[in-house]
Design an enzyme around this catalytic site. Structure first.
Site, PDB file in Angstrom:
ATOM      1  N   CYS A 183       0.793  -1.234   0.000  1.00 51.45           N
ATOM      2  CA  CYS A 183       0.000   0.000   0.000  1.00 51.45           C
ATOM      3  C   CYS A 183       0.828   1.289   0.000  1.00 51.45           C
ATOM      4  CB  CYS A 183      -1.025  -0.015   1.133  1.00 51.45           C
ATOM      5  SG  CYS A 183      -0.487  -0.732   2.675  1.00 51.45           S
TER       6      CYS A 183
ATOM      7  N   ARG B   9       7.410 -11.144   5.492  1.00 54.32           N
ATOM      8  CA  ARG B   9       7.044 -10.805   6.868  1.00 54.32           C
ATOM      9  C   ARG B   9       7.810 -11.720   7.816  1.00 54.32           C
ATOM     10  NH1 ARG B   9       0.488  -9.627   6.217  1.00 54.32           N
ATOM     11  NH2 ARG B   9       0.767  -7.987   4.658  1.00 54.32           N
TER      12      ARG B   9
ATOM     13  N   HIS C 222      -5.138  -1.890  -4.753  1.00 53.81           N
ATOM     14  CA  HIS C 222      -5.607  -0.690  -4.056  1.00 53.81           C
ATOM     15  C   HIS C 222      -6.386   0.165  -5.036  1.00 53.81           C
ATOM     16  CE1 HIS C 222      -2.222  -2.122  -1.622  1.00 53.81           C
ATOM     17  NE2 HIS C 222      -2.979  -1.722  -0.616  1.00 53.81           N
TER      18      HIS C 222
ATOM     19  N   HIS D  41      -8.116  -0.865   0.253  1.00 50.97           N
ATOM     20  CA  HIS D  41      -7.216  -2.009   0.187  1.00 50.97           C
ATOM     21  C   HIS D  41      -8.085  -3.254  -0.018  1.00 50.97           C
ATOM     22  CE1 HIS D  41      -3.975   0.251   2.543  1.00 50.97           C
ATOM     23  NE2 HIS D  41      -5.063   0.983   2.708  1.00 50.97           N
TER      24      HIS D  41
END
Length: 783
Positions: A409, A438, A460, A635
């Protein structure tokens, strides 16, 4: 006490049993453990800290009860869900009395009360004021969690009685509960401890020990748990000085806990230990290694039996097992949490991506690609760094700190602002399949469902406020179509403003209102009335409310996949704007896009609290330019992580992939070696049509070849022999229709290919050769 619960949540995902290969090696080298069940069932005498703890509890509990008894009694009204009004007295009337007054069976099946739609309340705890009252049973999600939380306390009591251990935490989880503890001298829990522990639990249940709630000061808590360094750490770190929190007692166990709990231990009629593992205190490998015991419980034995049967079926469908059997993916120790996709796995991966890309084309999305690594100033600008730093992979480059991107984003926001935008461009839908990283805890890694490297069908949408409703409606349509072709159903939740959030409350209220309208319209549009939504208070993202979508597989298990998040904050953080088309008044000029200005030579650089020079921001926020407005950023994802979604589908289909995404679509089997060339010709024609086709040229018997093809989950088996070769036909067996398993029903090759082409195009899960079965039936009738 909420802070204690937050550390519990953080500890849930921190175990060290994720590296199965390393553990297997250690277990192989280790000497066989002694049979733990051969010794005494429990410690005798019990640890001295147990009685010391009880003595302090009894004294403080007596004082608390005397203080409550001195409070004035007032008439209160209790409103039931059906509108019925019950009359009671404050600090006297309990939810249990209300339940018994309706029926004794209602009381027996009620686990916990819910007050005013929000607060969970012990059944035996007196109500304090007029309220709305709900009585929740085990079938309610919150009721189930309370039931399992109480069961964890029973397990904790059994562990203290058997081991004399120092308990850490014992929370409910999605499929039961666990308790974490340190055994004396660093000992480990053995599988042979399970039966003795379950035997102690049976005693505890028969005793029907009541759960008692006591509020205690931080000072008294430190005295009570002086023997336990783990509880000491949690109390000192998470409970503010001068405040109180609660403990609960059942039998000899007293534990730091917010509650609530079931009325007594007798409610837990069916209990089983499922596994044990090791874990690190606070999820930190530098801390002590602890022991963790997992369990599950139910109000009756029938539900336990059904659960064990469910687990057996789930084990057969485990995507890790299917991945190994079908050679889809695997993991290397040198890159934990990052899947090695094998050729057959990539076929499934690409089929999912191809479908999504087709939908993107039809729905007006533009695909983009953004870098994998950014300076951390990007996430400081977006606000993610403050909330997400611990889950990021950070590295130093050119004396600056960079991070592998965990989400797209902020990059998409930068892409929106790289030039002036007009209202005519909106909605602008940017889709990105970029690789994300992550830093998940090693113990939380689990096949494809929890990984460190993954791709999302991430997108997005930048739009005007008046376009939100239409955009969300299109996302619902996308979701219904996508899940529909896969036979998945779904549930919707609206997650609202969390405790820590960015922006103004008024903006949040407006955003939540928009999503509620869209959800209500979607629910009303479903002809069968099967789509509804529920409120999930306080679980929104820090930048905006969201709609969480959980898909339900064939075993009715919920999986978090799609998400729709409304974001009014990122457009402000990045000063995003678009020209509205309104005429700018005379004298107004459009401000230039800002850049961080260097400090004047005589000006002293701004410093942080440690005296270090503050880093300049990536962008300086600015007010809207004349004639411009802020876009809203939506999103959204449908599959979510492609890795996780593949795992869900593997278990949903039990490895029997639908034809359009199957990595093994057709196996061509020659009756004998004399027909091998024709089999290869058939396979070549299928491959030309971009079907995944193989030929079995082994020396196995025909039955063995067919059986192998079925076990490998080929959608279709094409058997060819003399008649098929001379007439350019194939004998078809369809995996998902046993009526087509008969031989001697040849089908024209060209027409078979055309039907397979149509099946793939439709992304269907139907039998394209139904008349094959009809032909068989006709022959049986004639015979």
């Amino acid at each position: 006490m909420e802070k204690v619960e937050k550390v519990t949540e953080a500890l849930k995902k921190a175990t060290i049993d994720g590296d199965e290969k390393k553990r297997a090696k250690k277990e192989k080298k280790a000497a066989p453990a002694a049979d733990a069940s051969a010794g005494p069932l429990e410690m005798n005498p019990p640890p001295s800290f147990i009685q010391e703890r009880i003595d302090l509890f009894d004294r403080l509990y007596k004082e608390q009860q005397e203080e409550i008894a001195s409070r004035p009694r007032e008439d209160i009204t209790i409103t039931m869900p059906d509108g019925t009004i019950k009359v009671g007295k404050s600090y006297e009337t309990t939810p249990a009395e209300i339940a018994k007054g309706i029926s004794n069976s209602l009381f027996k099946r009620t686990v916990v009360a819910r007050i005013d739609g929000e607060t969970l309340w012990d059944l035996e705890r007196p109500l304090e004021k007029s309220c709305k009252l709900e009585l929740l049973d085990f079938n309610d999600d919150q009721g189930k969690f309370v039931f399992w939380h109480s069961s964890a306390h029973i397990l904790g009591e059994a562990c203290e009685r058997r081991f004399g251990c120092s308990l850490c935490i014992g929370p409910p989880v999605d499929n039961g509960f666990y308790y974490e503890m340190a055994l004396p001298d660093g000992a480990a829990v053995q599988s042979t401890d399970w039966a003795p522990l379950e035997s102690i639990v049976s005693k505890v249940v028969k005793e029907k020990q009541p759960f008692q709630r006591l509020e205690m000061s931080k000072e008294d808590l430190l005295k009570m748990f002086a023997y336990n360094k783990y509880k000491q750490h949690i109390i000192k770190d998470k409970i503010e000085d001068g405040t109180k929190t609660t403990v609960y007692r059942n039998g000899p166990l007293i534990d730091l806990c917010r509650g609530p709990h079931v009325p007594d231990t007798g409610r837990i009629e069916a209990f089983a230990i499922m596994k044990n593992s090791s874990s690190y205190f606070l999820g930190d490998a530098n801390n002590d290694s602890l022991q963790r015991i997992y369990g599950v419980s139910f109000p009756d034995r029938k539900q336990m039996a059904a659960h064990k049967k469910f687990l057996e079926e789930a084990a057969k469908r485990d995507h890790r097992l299917i991945g190994k059997q079908q050679e889809l993916f695997y993991f290397e120790e040198c890159s934990p949490g990052s899947a090695m996709w094998l050729p057959h796995g990539m076929r499934i991966h690409n089929a999912i991506m191809d479908y999504i890309k087709e939908e993107y084309w039809a729905r007006g999305y533009d695909e983009v690609m953004t870098p994998n690594m950014f300076n951390v100033s990007l996430w400081e600008q977006s606000g993610h760094l403050a909330h997400y730093k611990e889950d990021m992979f950070l590295l130093d480059v050119d004396k600056e700190q960079f991070g592998l991107k965990p989400m797209n984003c902020p990059a998409h926001a930068m892409m929106f602002r790289h030039r002036e935008r007009s209202h005519k461009e909106l909605p602008l839908r940017l889709a990105d399949f970029g690789v994300l990283h992550r830093n998940e805890a090693s113990g939380a890694l689990s096949g494809l469902t929890r990984v460190r490297r993954f791709q999302q069908d991430d997108a997005h949408i930048f739009c005007r406020e008046d376009q939100i409703k239409e955009e969300v409606a299109d996302l619902f349509d996308f979701m219904r179509k996508f899940y529909g072709i896969l036979g998945l159903t779904f549930k919707l939740k609206l997650s609202t403003r969390p405790e820590k959030f960015l922006g103004e409350i008024e903006t949040w209220d407006r955003a939540e209102s928009r999503l509620k309208e869209a959800l209500d319209e979607f629910a009303a549009s479903d002809k069968d009335g099967g789509v509804s939504w529920e409120l999930n208070p306080g679980d929104g993202a820090f930048y905006g409310p969201k709609i969480d979508i959980a898909v339900l597989d064939c075993l009715n298990r919920p999986w978090q996949c799609a998400t729709i998040q409304l974001d009014f904050q990122q457009p402000q953080n990045f000063s995003l704007e678009y020209q509205t088309g309104e005429t700018v008044q005379k004298g107004e000029t459009k401000a230039a896009v800002e850049e961080p200005a260097p400090p004047a030579p005589e000006a002293e650089a701004e410093k942080d609290k440690d005296g270090k020079e503050k880093k300049k921001p990536l962008l300086i926020k600015k007010a809207l330019s004349p004639g411009c407005a802020r876009p809203v950023m939506i999103h959204r994802a449908m599959a979510g992580s492609i890795e996780r979604f593949t795992a869900i589908l593997a278990e949903h289909f039990a490895g029997k992939w639908p034809f359009w995404m199957s990595p093994r679509q057709v196996i061509v089997i020659p009756v004998g070696m004399g027909f091998l060339d024709y089999a290869k010709e058939v396979a070549a024609l299928l491959k030309k049509e971009k079907f995944y086709a193989d030929v079995d040229s082994s020396g196995n018997t025909l039955q063995k070849k067919i059986r192998n093809g079925q076990l490998a989950q080929y959608n279709f088996v094409f058997v060819v022999g003399d008649d098929e070769m001379r007439n350019r036909k194939v004998n078809i067996r369809y995996r998902d229709d046993t009526s087509t398993q008969a031989r001697d029903v040849p089908f024209d090759l060209d027409e078979a290919i055309q039907k397979l082409r149509q099946l793939k195009s439709d992304r269907g899960m139907y039998n394209p050769f139904p008349h094959v079965a009809d032909a068989k039936k006709e022959e049986e009738v004639k015979a």
